[in-house]
Design a protein around this motif. Structure first.
Motif, PDB file in Angstrom:
ATOM      1  N   SER A  60       0.839  -1.206   0.000  1.00 38.45           N
ATOM      2  CA  SER A  60       0.000   0.000   0.000  1.00 38.45           C
ATOM      3  C   SER A  60       0.871   1.253   0.000  1.00 38.45           C
ATOM      4  N   GLY A  61       0.226   2.388  -0.247  1.00 36.11           N
ATOM      5  CA  GLY A  61       0.954   3.656  -0.189  1.00 36.11           C
ATOM      6  C   GLY A  61       1.474   3.917   1.217  1.00 36.11           C
ATOM      7  N   THR A  62       0.660   3.599   2.200  1.00 38.89           N
ATOM      8  CA  THR A  62       1.065   3.792   3.598  1.00 38.89           C
ATOM      9  C   THR A  62       2.325   2.976   3.889  1.00 38.89           C
ATOM     10  N   ASN A  65       5.383   4.556   2.122  1.00 45.19           N
ATOM     11  CA  ASN A  65       5.907   5.720   2.848  1.00 45.19           C
ATOM     12  C   ASN A  65       6.632   5.280   4.119  1.00 45.19           C
ATOM     13  N   HIS A  86      -0.658  13.424   3.834  1.00 43.36           N
ATOM     14  CA  HIS A  86      -1.263  12.133   4.180  1.00 43.36           C
ATOM     15  C   HIS A  86      -0.430  11.432   5.251  1.00 43.36           C
ATOM     16  N   GLU A  91      -1.810   8.305   8.370  1.00 42.55           N
ATOM     17  CA  GLU A  91      -1.090   7.032   8.325  1.00 42.55           C
ATOM     18  C   GLU A  91      -0.837   6.488   9.734  1.00 42.55           C
ATOM     19  N   GLU A 139       4.412  15.808  -0.905  1.00 42.10           N
ATOM     20  CA  GLU A 139       3.285  15.023  -1.448  1.00 42.10           C
ATOM     21  C   GLU A 139       2.865  15.561  -2.821  1.00 42.10           C
ATOM     22  N   ASN A 143      -3.146  15.598  -1.931  1.00 42.33           N
ATOM     23  CA  ASN A 143      -4.541  15.182  -1.739  1.00 42.33           C
ATOM     24  C   ASN A 143      -5.383  16.313  -1.142  1.00 42.33           C
ATOM     25  N   ASP A 172       5.917  11.404  -1.429  1.00 42.90           N
ATOM     26  CA  ASP A 172       4.719  10.577  -1.385  1.00 42.90           C
ATOM     27  C   ASP A 172       3.984  10.898  -2.684  1.00 42.90           C
ATOM     28  N   ALA A 174       1.741   9.167  -4.272  1.00 41.16           N
ATOM     29  CA  ALA A 174       0.600   8.250  -4.439  1.00 41.16           C
ATOM     30  C   ALA A 174      -0.048   8.491  -5.806  1.00 41.16           C
ATOM     31  N   ARG A 175      -0.153   9.779  -6.175  1.00 38.91           N
ATOM     32  CA  ARG A 175      -0.763  10.136  -7.463  1.00 38.91           C
ATOM     33  C   ARG A 175       0.220  10.929  -8.335  1.00 38.91           C
ATOM     34  N   CYS A 200       1.261   4.876  -6.106  1.00 35.17           N
ATOM     35  CA  CYS A 200       0.235   3.855  -5.912  1.00 35.17           C
ATOM     36  C   CYS A 200      -0.287   3.328  -7.241  1.00 35.17           C
ATOM     37  N   LYS A 203      -4.705   3.333  -7.055  1.00 32.08           N
ATOM     38  CA  LYS A 203      -5.581   4.532  -7.096  1.00 32.08           C
ATOM     39  C   LYS A 203      -5.964   4.787  -8.553  1.00 32.08           C
TER      40      LYS A 203
HETATM   41  C1  LIG Z   1      -1.402  11.235  -0.809  1.00 39.36           C
HETATM   42  C2  LIG Z   1      -1.595   9.847  -0.303  1.00 39.36           C
HETATM   43  N1  LIG Z   1      -0.544   9.175   0.165  1.00 39.36           N
HETATM   44  C3  LIG Z   1      -0.649   7.917   0.636  1.00 39.36           C
HETATM   45  C4  LIG Z   1      -1.872   7.278   0.647  1.00 39.36           C
HETATM   46  C5  LIG Z   1      -1.972   5.899   1.255  1.00 39.36           C
HETATM   47  O1  LIG Z   1      -2.262   4.910   0.341  1.00 39.36           O
HETATM   48  P1  LIG Z   1      -2.893   3.513   0.836  1.00 39.36           P
HETATM   49  O2  LIG Z   1      -4.336   3.767   1.056  1.00 39.36           O
HETATM   50  O3  LIG Z   1      -2.603   2.596  -0.328  1.00 39.36           O
HETATM   51  O4  LIG Z   1      -2.183   3.116   2.058  1.00 39.36           O
HETATM   52  C6  LIG Z   1      -3.004   7.946   0.179  1.00 39.36           C
HETATM   53  C7  LIG Z   1      -4.319   7.267   0.205  1.00 39.36           C
HETATM   54  O5  LIG Z   1      -5.330   7.799  -0.148  1.00 39.36           O
HETATM   55  C8  LIG Z   1      -2.860   9.273  -0.302  1.00 39.36           C
HETATM   56  O6  LIG Z   1      -3.917   9.959  -0.740  1.00 39.36           O
END
Ligand SMILES: Cc1ncc(COP(=O)(O)O)c(C=O)c1O
Length: 347
Positions: A60-62, A65, A86, A91, A139, A143, A172, A174-175, A200, A203
């Protein structure tokens, strides 16, 4: 009512028939032995795309990180983060609980940018009253700043300030592919100022599971050890990695559609009395907008009755566009909201 439009997050995407076929046909092996050809291909491909030496498939993204922070820092070190990042807000404080790291939050501006002077002010390489600052986390897209993409120049400015104080830099991302598509730049350029990046697959790229961390060979080696420690050394995981390879080949350019839909959504929302949003601030797939305080639950419930799912934020609500959302879905949602607000005014 059957769910027709799910705007809660881009994590709700379903694998396409082609992605399911790639999963079905995946070559697999035991990844903890380094034997899974699909994982190896995904990791190498990701590293090459982001311009780094090596990659690591994580759950996962969490987790991406977290293993990155653990690999960059030692116990008692400090990580500078945005106060609306995030990592800081969502987290579960994992870096502190599992790594004995201090998260030092600094102000995030409304575009997701961290002022270089604030980064400099947060730096503490020598004063032994304070934990040593080791890492800056950025980030991109941001988000909570409505999916704002940070440019190469912004990333460089933040990274330069961090390096002056001896910090390493983690993105981070993720996107980060949304950022690259939105800005029209190569994702490797956006990644270049950083030592490591998490992105990620689960997503906007529409995979069922997974994220990737990239960085130097040495860094990834450390991150791999931490992944194992966290219990995420996976075995025949090529069945999932195959979806990731499919995404990197086929799902990146189409993110532009999600961005167009988000813009259209924001423009429509701005027309509704009772909602405030700045459509000019929407550059990727996340739309935050203000609603009258106390109305979040009733809006979410009302939309749900029409088959539209949203999270009941209040007084700020979020909608996220993705592979499962069409332009017609945006029209349908806007009509539902217009009717809700018309009825609310009349009541
Ligand atoms: C900016 C950002 N980083 C990390 C994550 C964490 O990803 P995950 O839900 O896969 O742990 C998210 C999840 O929405 C996110 O928006």
């Amino acid at each position: 009512m059957e769910v027709r439009v799910d705007l809660r997050s881009d994590t709700v995407t379903m694998p396409s028939p082609e992605m399911r076929r790639a999963i079905y046909e995946a070559e697999v092996g035991d990844d903890v032995y380094g034997d899974d050809p699909s994982v190896n291909e995904l990791e190498a491909k990701s590293a090459a795309m982001l311009g780094k030496e090596a990659g690591l498939f994580v759950t996962s993204g969490t987790q991406g990180n977290l293993v990155s922070m653990l690999a960059h820092c030692g116990r008692g070190d400090e990580v500078v983060v945005g106060d609306r990042s995030h990592i800081f807000t969502n987290e579960a404080g994992g870096a502190s609980v599992l790594g004995a790291l201090f998260l030092y939050p600094i102000k995030t501006d409304r575009f997701g940018f961290l002022e270089p002077d604030e980064i400099r002010a947060a730096t503490n390489p020598t004063d032994y009253h304070k934990p040593p600052t080791r890492l800056l986390c950025i980030e991109n897209t941001h988000n909570q700043a409505s999916g704002q993409p940070l440019t190469v120049e912004q990333t460089e400015a933040m990274a330069d300030a961090a390096r002056e104080g001896g910090m390493s830099v983690h993105i981070d991302g993720a996107r980060i592919f949304n950022a690259a598509v939105s800005l029209g730049v190569d994702v490797a350029e956006l990644s270049a100022p950083a030592d490591s990046v998490t992105f990620c697959l689960s997503k906007g790229l529409a995979c069922p599971v997974g994220s990737i961390v990239v960085g130097s060979e040495e860094f990834i080696d450390q991150a791999r050890r931490y992944r194992k420690m966290l219990g995420a050394g996976m075995r025949q995981v090529g069945v999932i990695a195959a979806a990731g390879i499919y995404s990197l080949d086929n799902m990146i350019d189409r993110l532009a559609e999600d961005h167009d839909n988000a813009k259209k959504l924001a423009e429509g929302l701005a027309e509704i009395d009772g909602i405030s949003v700045d459509p000019d601030n929407i550059h990727s797939n996340i739309v935050y907008f203000n609603i009258p305080a106390g109305s979040g639950k009733s809006i979410a419930a009302n939309l749900k009755e029409r088959g539209i799912l949203v999270n009941a934020g209040d007084p700020v609500m979020r909608m996220v566009t993705h592979y499962g959302i069409s332009s017609e879905d945006i029209d349908y949602t806007l009509v539902a909201l217009q009717e809700h607000f018309r009825a609310a005014v009349a009541a």
